[in-house]
Scaffold this active site. Sequence first.
Site, PDB file in Angstrom:
ATOM      1  N   GLU A  45      47.739  19.765  91.944  1.00 56.90           N
ATOM      2  CA  GLU A  45      47.964  18.381  91.543  1.00 56.90           C
ATOM      3  C   GLU A  45      49.453  18.056  91.606  1.00 56.90           C
ATOM      4  O   GLU A  45      50.299  18.851  91.175  1.00 56.90           O
ATOM      5  CB  GLU A  45      47.426  18.195  90.123  1.00 56.90           C
ATOM      6  CG  GLU A  45      47.413  16.770  89.616  1.00 56.90           C
ATOM      7  CD  GLU A  45      46.691  16.639  88.286  1.00 56.90           C
ATOM      8  OE1 GLU A  45      46.435  15.502  87.863  1.00 56.90           O
ATOM      9  OE2 GLU A  45      46.378  17.686  87.661  1.00 56.90           O
ATOM     10  N   LYS A 114      43.665   9.079  90.805  1.00 49.77           N
ATOM     11  CA  LYS A 114      42.916   9.791  89.773  1.00 49.77           C
ATOM     12  C   LYS A 114      42.167   8.801  88.885  1.00 49.77           C
ATOM     13  O   LYS A 114      42.713   7.772  88.481  1.00 49.77           O
ATOM     14  CB  LYS A 114      43.878  10.642  88.940  1.00 49.77           C
ATOM     15  CG  LYS A 114      43.219  11.669  88.038  1.00 49.77           C
ATOM     16  CD  LYS A 114      44.253  12.604  87.422  1.00 49.77           C
ATOM     17  CE  LYS A 114      43.617  13.698  86.588  1.00 49.77           C
ATOM     18  NZ  LYS A 114      44.619  14.630  86.022  1.00 49.77           N
ATOM     19  N   CYS A 175      41.653  17.584  88.692  1.00 43.47           N
ATOM     20  CA  CYS A 175      41.803  18.301  87.431  1.00 43.47           C
ATOM     21  C   CYS A 175      40.869  17.822  86.330  1.00 43.47           C
ATOM     22  O   CYS A 175      39.732  18.234  86.227  1.00 43.47           O
ATOM     23  CB  CYS A 175      43.259  18.234  86.971  1.00 43.47           C
ATOM     24  SG  CYS A 175      43.666  19.474  85.713  1.00 43.47           S
ATOM     25  N   PRO A 358      67.671  39.648  69.717  1.00 45.43           N
ATOM     26  CA  PRO A 358      67.925  40.333  68.445  1.00 45.43           C
ATOM     27  C   PRO A 358      66.701  41.196  68.114  1.00 45.43           C
ATOM     28  O   PRO A 358      65.627  40.659  67.824  1.00 45.43           O
ATOM     29  CB  PRO A 358      68.096  39.179  67.447  1.00 45.43           C
ATOM     30  CG  PRO A 358      68.399  37.974  68.289  1.00 45.43           C
ATOM     31  CD  PRO A 358      67.648  38.185  69.560  1.00 45.43           C
ATOM     32  N   LEU A 359      66.852  42.494  68.178  1.00 46.42           N
ATOM     33  CA  LEU A 359      65.724  43.421  68.022  1.00 46.42           C
ATOM     34  C   LEU A 359      65.748  43.986  66.603  1.00 46.42           C
ATOM     35  O   LEU A 359      66.574  44.822  66.262  1.00 46.42           O
ATOM     36  CB  LEU A 359      65.841  44.543  69.059  1.00 46.42           C
ATOM     37  CG  LEU A 359      64.632  45.456  69.255  1.00 46.42           C
ATOM     38  CD1 LEU A 359      63.382  44.671  69.619  1.00 46.42           C
ATOM     39  CD2 LEU A 359      64.938  46.477  70.356  1.00 46.42           C
ATOM     40  N   SER A 360      64.828  43.514  65.771  1.00 43.09           N
ATOM     41  CA  SER A 360      64.881  43.827  64.342  1.00 43.09           C
ATOM     42  C   SER A 360      64.184  45.123  63.972  1.00 43.09           C
ATOM     43  O   SER A 360      64.362  45.622  62.864  1.00 43.09           O
ATOM     44  CB  SER A 360      64.232  42.684  63.556  1.00 43.09           C
ATOM     45  OG  SER A 360      62.824  42.670  63.783  1.00 43.09           O
ATOM     46  N   GLY A 361      63.367  45.659  64.864  1.00 44.83           N
ATOM     47  CA  GLY A 361      62.573  46.826  64.508  1.00 44.83           C
ATOM     48  C   GLY A 361      61.218  46.468  63.949  1.00 44.83           C
ATOM     49  O   GLY A 361      60.445  47.343  63.552  1.00 44.83           O
ATOM     50  N   GLY A 362      60.902  45.154  63.921  1.00 44.77           N
ATOM     51  CA  GLY A 362      59.599  44.697  63.460  1.00 44.77           C
ATOM     52  C   GLY A 362      58.649  44.405  64.611  1.00 44.77           C
ATOM     53  O   GLY A 362      59.027  44.452  65.789  1.00 44.77           O
ATOM     54  N   ASP A 364      57.173  41.583  65.620  1.00 44.61           N
ATOM     55  CA  ASP A 364      57.365  40.378  66.431  1.00 44.61           C
ATOM     56  C   ASP A 364      58.434  40.568  67.499  1.00 44.61           C
ATOM     57  O   ASP A 364      58.220  40.266  68.680  1.00 44.61           O
ATOM     58  CB  ASP A 364      57.716  39.195  65.531  1.00 44.61           C
ATOM     59  CG  ASP A 364      56.530  38.734  64.699  1.00 44.61           C
ATOM     60  OD1 ASP A 364      55.387  39.011  65.098  1.00 44.61           O
ATOM     61  OD2 ASP A 364      56.745  38.111  63.651  1.00 44.61           O
ATOM     62  N   SER A 365      59.626  41.048  67.100  1.00 48.63           N
ATOM     63  CA  SER A 365      60.670  41.245  68.102  1.00 48.63           C
ATOM     64  C   SER A 365      60.277  42.352  69.079  1.00 48.63           C
ATOM     65  O   SER A 365      60.636  42.308  70.261  1.00 48.63           O
ATOM     66  CB  SER A 365      62.010  41.559  67.446  1.00 48.63           C
ATOM     67  OG  SER A 365      61.977  42.783  66.736  1.00 48.63           O
TER      68      SER A 365
END
Length: 703
Positions: A45, A114, A175, A358-362, A364-365
Amino acid sequence: MRHMITVATCALNQWALDFDGNLERILTSIRVAKERRASIRTGPELEITGYGCQDHFYEGDTYRHAWEVMAHILATKECHDILLDLGMPVMHKGVHYNCRVVALNGRILLIRPKIHLANDGNYRELRWFAPWSKRRTIEDYYLPMVIRNIDGQEKVPFGDAIIATYDTSVGIELCEELFAPHSPHIDMFLDGVEIITNSSGSHHELRKLNRRIDLLNEATLRNGGAYAYANQQGCDGDRLYYDGCALISVNGAVIAQGSQFSLNDVEVVTATFDLDDIRSFRGASNSACMQAASSPAYPRIDAAISLSQVSIGSNRYLAPSPPREVRYHSASEEISLGPACWLWDYLRRSNMTGYFLPLSGGLDSCSSAIVVHSMCRLAVDAIERGNQQVLLDARRMCGHAPDSDFVPGSAQELASHLFHTCFMGTTNSSTETRQRAKDLAGAIGAYHLNIDMDTVVQAVVAVFTHFTGKAPKYEVHGGSTVENLALQNIQARLRMVLAYMFAQLLPWTRSKKGSLLVLGSSNVDECLRGYMTKYDCSSADLNPIGGISKLDLRKFLQFYRDEHCFPILDQFLQATPSAELVPSSGSYVQSDEDEMGMTYDELSTFGTLRKVFKCGPVSMFNKLLHEWGPSFAPSEIAIKVKRFFFYYAINRHKMTTLTPAYHAESYSPDDNRFDLRPFLYNVRWSWQFRSIDELAAKLEKVD
């Protein structure tokens, strides 16, 4: 003697307003379609402009350049001898329409606007276009000079019509029309159309593909016929990822399916079917024949071409494509692939040199980091399969010349150039999270930093104390709730400031050019609840997991651990989610679920009821009585529902600054894009909460 038709449908990675690139990808798809002996080609489209132009559809330049691209296609002899179905916006009598333009041998045969526009969720087509309401009606459209100059063609039919070739007839859907209750293909099939093309700009959403395929197969199963579905693929400049998966269905069975997630800019899917099979299928249904006999006729536009090849002589080995089993990805596979493709497109088209997280160790990151690893893995796989565009993009982003001999040999090697991570610790951070972040960065090949930011936090607090004479304390040290919250928020917000500084300067410290894009890592459930600090380290340039629930992220990491041998992910799956922004004291350890006052399971349920089922407080309470009734008393359910709506209301303002996130879930909280709700509420919900309490009291009295 059999009449075989080969059709081609495409998934193209178009980009809004990239007229040069869009043209090149369209020309490539036409060239491939002809090489595979297809006699008709359809594409996505609005493929000439890109689907996501949004308010650029108000601009005259968008329409002018679209016609210039169309003129180039019509004038290119390589595009002749094949029936072309192309997408672009067209202005007719001062009204903007989303159109398909059907062309053959350098001349336009029909402009088909359309009829049913997409105008919910992520879509705002009624903002820019009008639907064509004159069913089975055509008008004259006078072509612009750039088209007239090709061979003198002055006007063309504009409206709701079908294409009649020497041997069959072709109808067009766009579509949303496939999803409408009374789709145009129903009437077209009844009027004798045997081939339907559908050009789409359909985005990826978890567990969505099955609906698309079910509708497509149902269309050809009930009516008989062939249906060729095209779709855009990739990120064309917004939060959506268009997931391709071009399809061809005949008589209720898929005979060709393209990839749903791919780094290829052009994917052409072809299949061959026998016209006689369609006619036999239809003739066997008496009720269909009776309805067809009384069906109103469409205007027919003649096309001087035969789409079929008679299977005799040199074509005697041409055979129909057999039905095939449809390939579905699990939700975890979709998370592994969709956001990764989206990140690759965004990175290569933004002219940046990598990502910073930013890698927090949790968890999500960690999920955001694994998505980047998946991106690198997909890129290396594409390079190994000979994708030159991916290789050129990788060389450029990694700082190598296009003609260099640099070829990344692994996802880790590519990540070492493109991916930068940093653990931003304070005295409240545990050694376990710090080590998890370091180990994960090492496993995926990221360039990692491990820093302490206590001096920065102390400096900001000292400024406040100097000018106010007050020194805020954590609750565990005798401070108030507001002091405790302020001390947590300053840590989170300073991480955001540091993240952008590192993102801008880290390539310079490594003698590389350019800057990095900052990635966020807040999930959809935390956003709905508002369990996040405004302008903290979840504020970023992009968020690959912002539309994904915590439950789906856990399943995704479990899948990735098993599928790609990442045992390190067990550490993240087993860890208790915690912001680690307050000091531990005795047996107290900060926990996300404890602080939120609800579990992630409950949050996912609240989100689905709030957004998908459109529940207010009272209707949500009533639904949960049935779902949670065996486990909780009505008064307990009432408390949970009221708690959710209270925090939803007081934190709704945070959604106005939400980082652009990959859209993956039907209850996305994305403000003013997908979720059009106010951000200033009466947080007491007095009428609603009183109704809930009254219902709960009555139910418990009866019990």
